[in-house]
Design a protein around this motif. Structure first.
Motif, PDB file in Angstrom:
ATOM      1  N   ARG A   1       0.829  -1.210   0.000  1.00 49.44           N
ATOM      2  CA  ARG A   1       0.000   0.000   0.000  1.00 49.44           C
ATOM      3  C   ARG A   1       0.861   1.257   0.000  1.00 49.44           C
ATOM      4  O   ARG A   1       0.614   2.199  -0.772  1.00 49.44           O
ATOM      5  CB  ARG A   1      -0.935  -0.008   1.218  1.00 49.44           C
TER       6      ARG A   1
ATOM      7  N   VAL B   1       2.611   1.475  -3.523  1.00 50.28           N
ATOM      8  CA  VAL B   1       1.744   1.731  -4.686  1.00 50.28           C
ATOM      9  C   VAL B   1       0.885   2.963  -4.483  1.00 50.28           C
ATOM     10  O   VAL B   1       0.838   3.855  -5.343  1.00 50.28           O
ATOM     11  CB  VAL B   1       0.866   0.490  -4.972  1.00 50.28           C
ATOM     12  N   GLU B   2       0.162   3.056  -3.354  1.00 50.02           N
ATOM     13  CA  GLU B   2      -0.821   4.120  -3.163  1.00 50.02           C
ATOM     14  C   GLU B   2      -0.195   5.420  -2.664  1.00 50.02           C
ATOM     15  O   GLU B   2      -0.669   6.519  -3.017  1.00 50.02           O
ATOM     16  CB  GLU B   2      -1.905   3.648  -2.200  1.00 50.02           C
ATOM     17  N   GLU B   3       0.851   5.325  -1.838  1.00 53.18           N
ATOM     18  CA  GLU B   3       1.488   6.537  -1.309  1.00 53.18           C
ATOM     19  C   GLU B   3       2.729   6.936  -2.093  1.00 53.18           C
ATOM     20  O   GLU B   3       3.283   8.018  -1.865  1.00 53.18           O
ATOM     21  CB  GLU B   3       1.836   6.348   0.169  1.00 53.18           C
TER      22      GLU B   3
ATOM     23  N   LEU C   1      -3.085  -5.155  -6.930  1.00 52.80           N
ATOM     24  CA  LEU C   1      -2.067  -4.425  -6.184  1.00 52.80           C
ATOM     25  C   LEU C   1      -0.672  -4.953  -6.513  1.00 52.80           C
ATOM     26  O   LEU C   1       0.275  -4.169  -6.681  1.00 52.80           O
ATOM     27  CB  LEU C   1      -2.345  -4.561  -4.681  1.00 52.80           C
TER      28      LEU C   1
END
Length: 521
Positions: free
Chosen positions: A225, A228-230, A308
């Motif tokens: 997370r 990938v997301e931050e 993901l």
């Protein structure tokens, strides 16, 4: 069994000659257990008036190197320091010194003993170790056969392991952070979860990967997370986890390389991938090109959702997409200049260098990347690469051979430990792939090495085309016609050898076909 011809005195000897025994067992030969070896050695000593005063035992030790063989090292140390209280060493057979890929290494240990005044006698061989020309020749042949046995067994073990990977079973190595190893019995029933360092106790059990503690699973998903997301880099993710106290294990901290390995390892997406690296027969481990990997997708529960996981791979790949080949290789040259050597782990820990997976993706393999910057590890890998191609092809040849035999109604079983074919419960056959060697003159040569240690009834030698991508032809030798441990073939050979050559494996179907016999009149 060989025996001693000592001069007999008219008076009986006052004491026996003092001797030591050396025994070694590896896991490959239960029939050569240390107890069985000692029984033969003691009988030999009794017959020849020898008193065994010391036994040196290497139990469960590979014969491929001297590493870990403490008993042999003690034996040599005692002899060369002149502290030995014996003048003869009794050994079961020539192969107990070891199955070294260089037969001269095995010979060197016997020479060291003789130079220190200690004789060597082999208790289960059919020749006398008397220093004669005939005994020297026989020993050299047996040393070469011992080395070749290890090479051929390596190919067969690889084929068996590849099959198990395809079935979703884990082949060695730790599970990794967030995962655990669980035993599965021969009927597919789940058994206990193995702790770190524990091994299976039953040969028929297999190992699969299962999710580990929920706390570790959460951290694995958090790593993905944050990445990938931050949009955080691997080193930044490692720093955050260390500051939180979420360490991978007591006394260890997260590093850039450890985070990167979690992000690129397909086991976190549930895929079983094997043979990314290999190091056969005690050779240095090398990274293999992706074409040689053995894989089974969706083999066990995934810790990370496919979306993901794939997003992380795209991010990692995109970081170097804008870099030219020259720029990537320049980074590798800089790392080599700073460290003096290269490895996949070293590359992954270097912030300013693309990851090892990038080099494999861009140039096919780490080895080719090394060659492009003029870095040559301390050995020639051409032979290993050819053998890797043969190992990849071996399961295909094995499967097609079985199919051809079954087409004519014969039953075929494969011995898992040796990969020998057991045909109609009557004939045992060995398949040997022969690498094509191109001489400087342009001529082609092949070596056929027979499975002398496994004693098959038939040897099916597959001559490969240059490049080891397809078969050229086949030689089928019955055991009774195997007159040497290995044969060297040219493109055209003597008639007595060409009698065994066939363009296809149809002859094997003919040889194994059952024929009804007419009843007696």
């Amino acid at each position: 069994m060989s025996s001693l011809n000592r001069t007999q005195n008219s008076d009986p000897p006052t004491s026996s000659i003092r001797a030591a025994a050396y025994v070694r067992m590896s896991t490959e030969h239960q029939q050569y257990s240390t107890e069985n070896q000692l029984d033969t050695i003691r009988a030999y000593a009794s017959e020849n008036d020898l008193e065994i005063v010391r036994v040196y035992t290497d139990a469960g030790k590979s014969g491929l190197s001297l590493d870990g063989r403490d008993a042999l090292q003690r034996l040599l140390g005692d002899i060369e320091s002149r502290s030995a209280n014996f003048t003869i060493v009794l050994v079961y057979d020539v192969s107990r010194w070891g199955r070294f890929q260089d037969p001269d290494v095995s010979a060197s240990y016997e020479v060291r003993c003789r130079q220190a005044g200690v004789a060597i006698e082999y208790c289960a061989e059919q020749f006398r170790n008397d220093g004669s020309l005939s005994s020297a020749i026989v020993k050299q042949v047996k040393r070469s056969m011992a080395a070749e046995y290890s090479r051929e067994l390596s190919v067969k073990v690889f084929a068996g392991q590849s099959r198990l990977i395809g079935l979703g079973f884990r082949q060695g190595g730790p599970a990794g952070y967030g995962l655990r190893r669980q035993l599965v019995d021969q009927h597919g029933n789940l058994k206990t979860v193995l702790e770190h360092g524990e091994q299976k106790s039953l040969q028929t059990d297999r190992v699969v990967l299962v999710p580990g503690p929920e706390s570790e699973q959460r951290i694995v998903r958090e790593i993905y997370r944050m990445f990938v997301e931050e949009g955080r880099a691997e080193r930044e993710v490692a720093q955050i986890l260390n500051e939180r106290g979420q360490l991978p294990s007591p006394g260890h901290r997260w590093t850039r390389g450890a985070i990167h390995q979690i992000l690129v390892n397909e086991k976190y997406a549930g895929h079983n991938v094997w043979n990314k690296t290999s190091g056969k027969l005690n050779e240095r481990r090398v990274s293999n090109p992706e074409a040689l990997w053995v894989r089974a997708d969706n083999a066990f529960p995934a810790l990370v959702e496919p979306l993901l996981f794939n997003a992380a791979q795209l991010i990692i790949q995109s970081r170097t997409k804008h870099l030219t080949d020259d720029q990537i290789l320049d980074a590798l040259r800089g790392l080599l200049a700073r460290k003096g050597y290269l490895s996949g782990l070293l590359i992954d820990e270097e912030e300013e260098c693309p990851s090892s997976s990038t080099f494999r993706s861009r140039f096919g393999s780490l080895l080719r990347s090394y060659s492009l910057i003029g870095y040559t590890p301390a050995r020639d890998y051409a032979y290993i690469e050819a053998n890797q191609r043969l190992r990849e092809l071996y399961p295909q040849v094995l499967t097609s051979t079985i199919q051809r035999i079954q087409e004519v109604g014969a039953q075929v079983e494969v011995e898992e430990s040796t990969q020998l074919l057991w045909i109609s419960q009557e004939v045992r056959a060995s398949i040997v792939l022969c690498r094509c060697q191109e001489l400087p003159s342009g001529s082609l040569r092949w070596k056929i090495r027979f499975d002398a240690g496994l004693s098959p009834d038939l040897t099916i030698a597959v001559r490969m085309q240059p490049g080891e991508l397809e078969a050229r032809d086949y030689y089928v030798f019955p055991a009774m016609d195997q007159f040497a441990p290995k044969i060297r073939l040219a493109e055209a050979n003597a008639r007595e050898l060409e009698l065994y050559r066939f363009d296809t494996l149809d002859i094997l179907s003919t040889l194994t076909r059952r024929v009804a016999l007419p009843g007696a009149a």
